[in-house]
Design an enzyme around this catalytic site. Structure first.
Site, PDB file in Angstrom:
ATOM      1  N   ASP A  24       0.826  -1.215   0.000  1.00 52.95           N
ATOM      2  CA  ASP A  24       0.000   0.000   0.000  1.00 52.95           C
ATOM      3  C   ASP A  24       0.860   1.265   0.000  1.00 52.95           C
ATOM      4  O   ASP A  24       1.959   1.265   0.539  1.00 52.95           O
ATOM      5  CB  ASP A  24      -0.914  -0.031   1.232  1.00 52.95           C
ATOM      6  CG  ASP A  24      -2.104   0.896   1.080  1.00 52.95           C
ATOM      7  OD1 ASP A  24      -2.381   1.353  -0.044  1.00 52.95           O
ATOM      8  OD2 ASP A  24      -2.768   1.164   2.103  1.00 52.95           O
ATOM      9  N   ASN A  26       1.267   3.404  -2.958  1.00 50.24           N
ATOM     10  CA  ASN A  26       1.791   3.821  -4.272  1.00 50.24           C
ATOM     11  C   ASN A  26       1.289   5.204  -4.667  1.00 50.24           C
ATOM     12  O   ASN A  26       2.054   6.043  -5.151  1.00 50.24           O
ATOM     13  CB  ASN A  26       1.347   2.841  -5.364  1.00 50.24           C
ATOM     14  CG  ASN A  26       1.952   1.471  -5.203  1.00 50.24           C
ATOM     15  OD1 ASN A  26       2.836   1.276  -4.375  1.00 50.24           O
ATOM     16  ND2 ASN A  26       1.490   0.524  -5.999  1.00 50.24           N
ATOM     17  N   GLY A  27      -0.009   5.416  -4.486  1.00 51.91           N
ATOM     18  CA  GLY A  27      -0.620   6.685  -4.890  1.00 51.91           C
ATOM     19  C   GLY A  27      -0.041   7.842  -4.092  1.00 51.91           C
ATOM     20  O   GLY A  27       0.319   8.883  -4.649  1.00 51.91           O
ATOM     21  N   HIS A  41       2.577   3.222  -8.980  1.00 49.95           N
ATOM     22  CA  HIS A  41       2.395   1.793  -9.259  1.00 49.95           C
ATOM     23  C   HIS A  41       3.602   1.265 -10.032  1.00 49.95           C
ATOM     24  O   HIS A  41       4.072   0.160  -9.781  1.00 49.95           O
ATOM     25  CB  HIS A  41       1.113   1.560 -10.062  1.00 49.95           C
ATOM     26  CG  HIS A  41      -0.134   1.990  -9.337  1.00 49.95           C
ATOM     27  ND1 HIS A  41      -0.386   1.652  -8.028  1.00 49.95           N
ATOM     28  CD2 HIS A  41      -1.210   2.742  -9.731  1.00 49.95           C
ATOM     29  CE1 HIS A  41      -1.546   2.175  -7.662  1.00 49.95           C
ATOM     30  NE2 HIS A  41      -2.064   2.843  -8.672  1.00 49.95           N
ATOM     31  N   LEU A 135      10.473 -20.677  -4.012  1.00 50.98           N
ATOM     32  CA  LEU A 135       9.434 -19.812  -3.429  1.00 50.98           C
ATOM     33  C   LEU A 135       8.148 -19.969  -4.216  1.00 50.98           C
ATOM     34  O   LEU A 135       8.161 -19.995  -5.440  1.00 50.98           O
ATOM     35  CB  LEU A 135       9.883 -18.339  -3.508  1.00 50.98           C
ATOM     36  CG  LEU A 135       8.891 -17.284  -2.999  1.00 50.98           C
ATOM     37  CD1 LEU A 135       8.820 -17.305  -1.472  1.00 50.98           C
ATOM     38  CD2 LEU A 135       9.282 -15.869  -3.462  1.00 50.98           C
ATOM     39  N   ARG A 198      -5.299  -1.760   8.745  1.00 53.19           N
ATOM     40  CA  ARG A 198      -6.560  -2.459   8.494  1.00 53.19           C
ATOM     41  C   ARG A 198      -6.304  -3.566   7.484  1.00 53.19           C
ATOM     42  O   ARG A 198      -5.291  -3.569   6.781  1.00 53.19           O
ATOM     43  CB  ARG A 198      -7.649  -1.508   7.994  1.00 53.19           C
ATOM     44  CG  ARG A 198      -7.266  -0.723   6.757  1.00 53.19           C
ATOM     45  CD  ARG A 198      -8.409   0.168   6.267  1.00 53.19           C
ATOM     46  NE  ARG A 198      -7.918   1.069   5.236  1.00 53.19           N
ATOM     47  CZ  ARG A 198      -7.449   2.284   5.465  1.00 53.19           C
ATOM     48  NH1 ARG A 198      -7.444   2.769   6.686  1.00 53.19           N
ATOM     49  NH2 ARG A 198      -6.986   3.025   4.476  1.00 53.19           N
TER      50      ARG A 198
HETATM   51  C1  IPE Z   1      -5.609  -2.767  -0.301  1.00 59.84           C
HETATM   52  O1  IPE Z   1      -5.228  -1.437  -0.421  1.00 59.84           O
HETATM   53  C2  IPE Z   1      -5.559  -3.467  -1.631  1.00 59.84           C
HETATM   54  C3  IPE Z   1      -4.240  -3.676  -2.188  1.00 59.84           C
HETATM   55  C4  IPE Z   1      -3.090  -3.380  -1.624  1.00 59.84           C
HETATM   56  C5  IPE Z   1      -4.221  -4.285  -3.483  1.00 59.84           C
HETATM   57  P1  IPE Z   1      -6.298  -0.267  -0.679  1.00 59.84           P
HETATM   58  O2  IPE Z   1      -5.502   0.984  -0.758  1.00 59.84           O
HETATM   59  O3  IPE Z   1      -7.154  -0.607  -1.823  1.00 59.84           O
HETATM   60  O4  IPE Z   1      -7.180  -0.321   0.635  1.00 59.84           O
HETATM   61  P2  IPE Z   1      -7.897   0.836   1.460  1.00 59.84           P
HETATM   62  O5  IPE Z   1      -8.801   1.553   0.507  1.00 59.84           O
HETATM   63  O6  IPE Z   1      -6.821   1.737   1.988  1.00 59.84           O
HETATM   64  O7  IPE Z   1      -8.611   0.135   2.579  1.00 59.84           O
HETATM   65  C1  IPE Z   2      -1.502   0.163  -3.409  1.00 59.00           C
HETATM   66  O1  IPE Z   2      -1.308   1.530  -3.472  1.00 59.00           O
HETATM   67  C2  IPE Z   2      -1.727  -0.478  -4.775  1.00 59.00           C
HETATM   68  C3  IPE Z   2      -3.131  -0.837  -5.050  1.00 59.00           C
HETATM   69  C4  IPE Z   2      -4.103  -0.783  -4.203  1.00 59.00           C
HETATM   70  C5  IPE Z   2      -3.432  -1.313  -6.376  1.00 59.00           C
HETATM   71  P1  IPE Z   2      -2.519   2.544  -3.506  1.00 59.00           P
HETATM   72  O2  IPE Z   2      -2.871   2.812  -4.934  1.00 59.00           O
HETATM   73  O3  IPE Z   2      -3.633   2.079  -2.652  1.00 59.00           O
HETATM   74  O4  IPE Z   2      -1.837   3.837  -2.882  1.00 59.00           O
HETATM   75  P2  IPE Z   2      -2.464   4.823  -1.805  1.00 59.00           P
HETATM   76  O5  IPE Z   2      -2.947   4.010  -0.659  1.00 59.00           O
HETATM   77  O6  IPE Z   2      -3.569   5.561  -2.490  1.00 59.00           O
HETATM   78  O7  IPE Z   2      -1.327   5.712  -1.412  1.00 59.00           O
HETATM   79 MG    MG Z   3      -4.076   2.303  -0.696  1.00 61.33          MG
END
Ligand code: IPE
Ligand code: IPE
Ligand code: MG
Length: 246
Positions: A24, A26-27, A41, A135, A198
């Site tokens: 989690d 990346n964004g 990503h 693995l 979570r």
């Molecule tokens: C969980 O992360 C899903 C993945 C890492 C693929 P999200 O970013 O989608 O989850 P929330 O929205 O923070 O709960």
């Molecule tokens: C996790 O990073 C990758 C996926 C859920 C696909 P996010 O895209 O959820 O990044 P944030 O949580 O918005 O920073």
């Molecule tokens: Mg996320």
């Protein structure tokens, strides 16, 4: 040379057999740099390489990565498109090196929702890495823990209706047979990056007694040392499974 952390974990006790990671952040990584989310990503792919190679080095047997949730289908189509294209690129680019490292890839989730190009890239990486012994890498795509349990309930209901099973015969082993992770031990360690605490619908059945480590690191910056830190933390835990200390 091995990192100090790797040497410490080798002396530190048992290495988790199965590690699961919610990748989690990346964004946020991208947004903090004024970049579009897909750049996060894209950079996250090198962190996947770090996690895989670190797992092989540390002697982890199974690595399960949450790459795309069922709920992530509700993101903007451009972001979904970028994620699917990265998945195809990963499958094409990494297949040979994963096979050479002895990594066997499985892709688990509701794959019917994927486009044909992505489906065939997945088939190719699964076929090309079959039989790897160092693995087992599970990529969870279009996956949700609740959907997995609904699917299991449906499978069990149809086996019961067909007379294969009676309701009383349904126990934990029968449920596990119907999960995507059939045949695998539950994760010993769950890592979630980006500081969130979570489960976000990940492996709801399988995580019942898993140790949880949260890391503040955003996924694109995750390195094998961060994995080793998580494993060292795991080695300091006492797992009681509801029993008392001995
Ligand atoms: C969980 O992360 C899903 C993945 C890492 C693929 P999200 O970013 O989608 O989850 P929330 O929205 O923070 O709960
Ligand atoms: C996790 O990073 C990758 C996926 C859920 C696909 P996010 O895209 O959820 O990044 P944030 O949580 O918005 O920073
Ligand atoms: Mg996320």
């Amino acid at each position: 040379m091995d990192s100090d952390l790797l040497q410490r974990l080798r002396l530190g006790g048992a290495v988790p057999r199965h590690v699961a990671i919610i990748m989690d952040g990346n964004g946020r990584w991208a947004q903090r740099r004024g970049l579009p989310r897909y750049e996060g990503h894209r950079r996250g792919m090198s962190a996947v390489r770090e996690a895989v190679e670190g797992s092989v080095e540390a002697g982890v047997g199974i690595l399960t990565l949450f790459a795309f949730s069922t709920q992530n289908w509700d993101r903007p189509p451009t972001e979904i498109g970028a994620l699917m294209s990265l998945l195809r690129a990963y499958a094409q680019k990494e297949k040979r090196s994963l096979a050479a490292q002895g990594v066997e890839v499985q892709v688990l989730g509701d794959l019917d929702r994927l486009d044909d190009g992505t489906k065939s890239a997945i088939e190719s990486i699964v076929r090309g890495t079959a039989g790897g012994q160092s693995l087992r890498l599970n990529l969870m795509i279009s996956y949700s823990g609740r959907d997995e349990l609904i699917r299991a309930a449906r499978l069990l209901a149809s086996r019961t209706l067909s007379g294969e099973l009676t309701p009383d015969e349904i126990g934990a082993a029968e449920v596990e047979e119907c999960l995507y992770t059939r045949g695998l031990p539950d994760p010993d360690l769950l890592v979630r990056t980006s500081g969130e605490q979570r489960l976000s619908n990940f492996l709801l059945w399988q995580l019942a007694y898993t140790e949880i480590h949260t890391s503040p690191v955003l996924w694109p910056e995750f390195t094998r040392d961060d994995l080793y830190r998580a494993i060292l933390d795991f080695q300091s835990r006492e797992r009681r499974f509801g029993r008392v200390s001995v």
